[in-house]
Structures are given as C-alpha cells and as structure tokens.
Design an enzyme around this catalytic site. Sequence first.
Site, PDB file in Angstrom:
ATOM      1  N   PRO A   1      -6.344   5.656  37.787  1.00 41.74           N
ATOM      2  CA  PRO A   1      -5.110   6.358  37.437  1.00 41.74           C
ATOM      3  C   PRO A   1      -5.345   7.287  36.252  1.00 41.74           C
ATOM      4  CG  PRO A   1      -4.793   3.963  37.505  1.00 41.74           C
ATOM      5  CD  PRO A   1      -6.242   4.230  37.552  1.00 41.74           C
ATOM      6  N   GLU A   2      -4.921   8.510  36.394  1.00 41.26           N
ATOM      7  CA  GLU A   2      -4.914   9.416  35.254  1.00 41.26           C
ATOM      8  C   GLU A   2      -3.448   9.602  34.858  1.00 41.26           C
ATOM      9  OE1 GLU A   2      -7.655  12.550  34.854  1.00 41.26           O
ATOM     10  OE2 GLU A   2      -8.906  11.912  36.515  1.00 41.26           O
ATOM     11  N   ARG A  60     -11.068  -4.303  38.568  1.00 39.36           N
ATOM     12  CA  ARG A  60     -12.158  -4.141  37.591  1.00 39.36           C
ATOM     13  C   ARG A  60     -11.807  -4.652  36.199  1.00 39.36           C
ATOM     14  NH1 ARG A  60     -13.959   1.819  39.710  1.00 39.36           N
ATOM     15  NH2 ARG A  60     -13.995   1.166  41.868  1.00 39.36           N
ATOM     16  N   ARG A 105     -15.812  22.040  17.256  1.00 39.36           N
ATOM     17  CA  ARG A 105     -16.438  21.231  18.301  1.00 39.36           C
ATOM     18  C   ARG A 105     -17.502  22.029  19.041  1.00 39.36           C
ATOM     19  NH1 ARG A 105     -13.326  16.474  18.943  1.00 39.36           N
ATOM     20  NH2 ARG A 105     -15.042  15.826  20.266  1.00 39.36           N
TER      21      ARG A 105
END
Length: 271
Positions: free
Chosen positions: A2-3, A110, A152
């Site tokens: 799931p995102e 999981r 970054r």
Amino acid sequence: MPELPEVEVTRRGLEPHLAGRRIAGAVIRNGRLRHPIPNDLGATLAGQRVKSVARRGKYLLLECETGWLILHLGMSGSLRVLPAAAPAEKHDHFDLVLEDGHCLRLRDPRRFGAVVWATGDVFAHPLLAGLGVEPLDEAFDGKLLHALTRKRQAAIKQVLMDGKLVVGVGNIYANEALFRAGIDPRTPARKLGPKRCARLAHTVRETLEQSIAAGGSTLRDFVDPSGNPGYFPQQYFVYGREGQPCRVCGTAIRAIRQGQRSTFYCPKCQS
DNA sequence: CGCCAGGCCTGCACGC
DNA sequence: TGCGTGCAGGCCTGGC
C-alpha cells in the site's frame, strides 16, 4: 504494498464503519509486528469511542477518547471490517472489536505493519514527528520542493522517497511521477531548477490523486475495507514495464537499481 | 532451492 | 563538535 493512495482509500472506507463507534476490545493473534503489540491493548481500548479516522503519510490514526491507535500496513497489510465472529485466516494478526458486533481486522503476511497506542500529541510521537510534508497538502508545491532539495546530491528518485522530505511517495509513484514530469530519476536532486521542481510537485500530486480517485491501484496485497479486491487495472507508464514500449514514444522502458530499489524510466522521455 | 518484492527503522561512515 | 547526508542491513512471507 500500500502506498499513500491505498491508505487514503482505506481511511475513507473505514471511516463510516468506525467513527462514533464504541470499542469492545481487541484480539491479538500474533503481536509480533514491526513493533510488538502490547498485551493489554484490548483492556486499554475497551469502552472507548472512536472519534475520527485520520491519516498522516501512510499511517492511519484512529482517534480514541484517551489516545490514538496508530496503524501502518507495511508492505502487505490490509484492513477490513467484518463480523467479529468471522473466522480468522492465517495472517489475520489483529482485530479491533467493536460493540456493534463488527471488527476491524488487520491481515499482514509479511508483518511489516504496526499497531501502536499513543497518548498525548500524536503528531509528536516518534513514528510521526519526523515526517515531511503531505504531498496532497497545499503547502507542497514546486517552491517547497525546490527549497527542500537544495542540499541533496542524491538522485531525485531516492530523495522523493525520503519520508522526512515528503511522505507517502513510495517506489511505484516515484517512478510514475518522474516519468510524467519528464525527469531522469538519476538526476541529482539539487540540480533541479524551479521549473522542473514545479513540474515534479505537480505530477506527484496528480499521480496520487488519480490513484485515489481510481480507488487504489492494482496491488496484489491490497483488499479494500468492504472486502472487494482492490484491483483497479491501472495503467502504469513505467513501473514494472522493463523492455516494453514507452506509452508516449515507444522507446523500450529501462530498469536500473537505485538504493536497492527498482527504478523504471524511459530513456527518451526522461532526459 | 534462491531470489525478489519493498516501507521504514537502525546503525554506520563521511564531510562540512 | 555535531549535524545532515547517504548508504546498507534487517525485518518478513509468498511467489516465481
């Protein structure tokens, strides 16, 4: 896996079943998730009313009268509302039992998910305190993305997946949003100018919103709260399409590894 | 059998 | 110094 869209669809599905209901207790069949579920959680929850169902990043937040139940689906978790007496299956690790005879059942093969009880300011909880901006929030725009990425040096794809910057953008949507923005996923984040940051912020939002509108994406492990499989055949532009023709230009989609994750991109459209 | 999927935490090394 | 950054490992099971 799931995102954010799946979590938001789950939140919307759960809300009418949970908000305002009173909790009878909990059943812990296997409490060994990402964080161990405390044995006395049922006693803690019993008698409390669920005040609201919220979300922060990929965390679902059940606001109760004396605290918050924080839920995370990890990679394989799903939540459903069922009759409390429905027989539990193999990976049904946790039930939140309601007084109305139903339960909220967590299935998570999981066991990367989490069930955590928090009191006080939930947003100050260690699980949530360091989280970045919500990509669907108005505050998330090109200007902010540009500011956040100035120092970054890492590839934009990996930076986009850093939850300390922006939450909820997992591997699938990072790949898809970068394709839609026409940005090479290997580009050092700080090399993106205001224009490309604006485009990327827009495609991140657009990708997530479209997926939510579709009711979640086509994920093997996702089952929506009413029990219908969440299979909304979604057309990905690049994710999982190595070797297949780009839907825009026909060039073969490439797959590479970035930070131990699969990245898919079109070498022509994303340059 | 071995590998892969991957969110998110932790620990470590590095550089300013 | 200390912090931000980047990287790698670990957790876990089902599917190929």
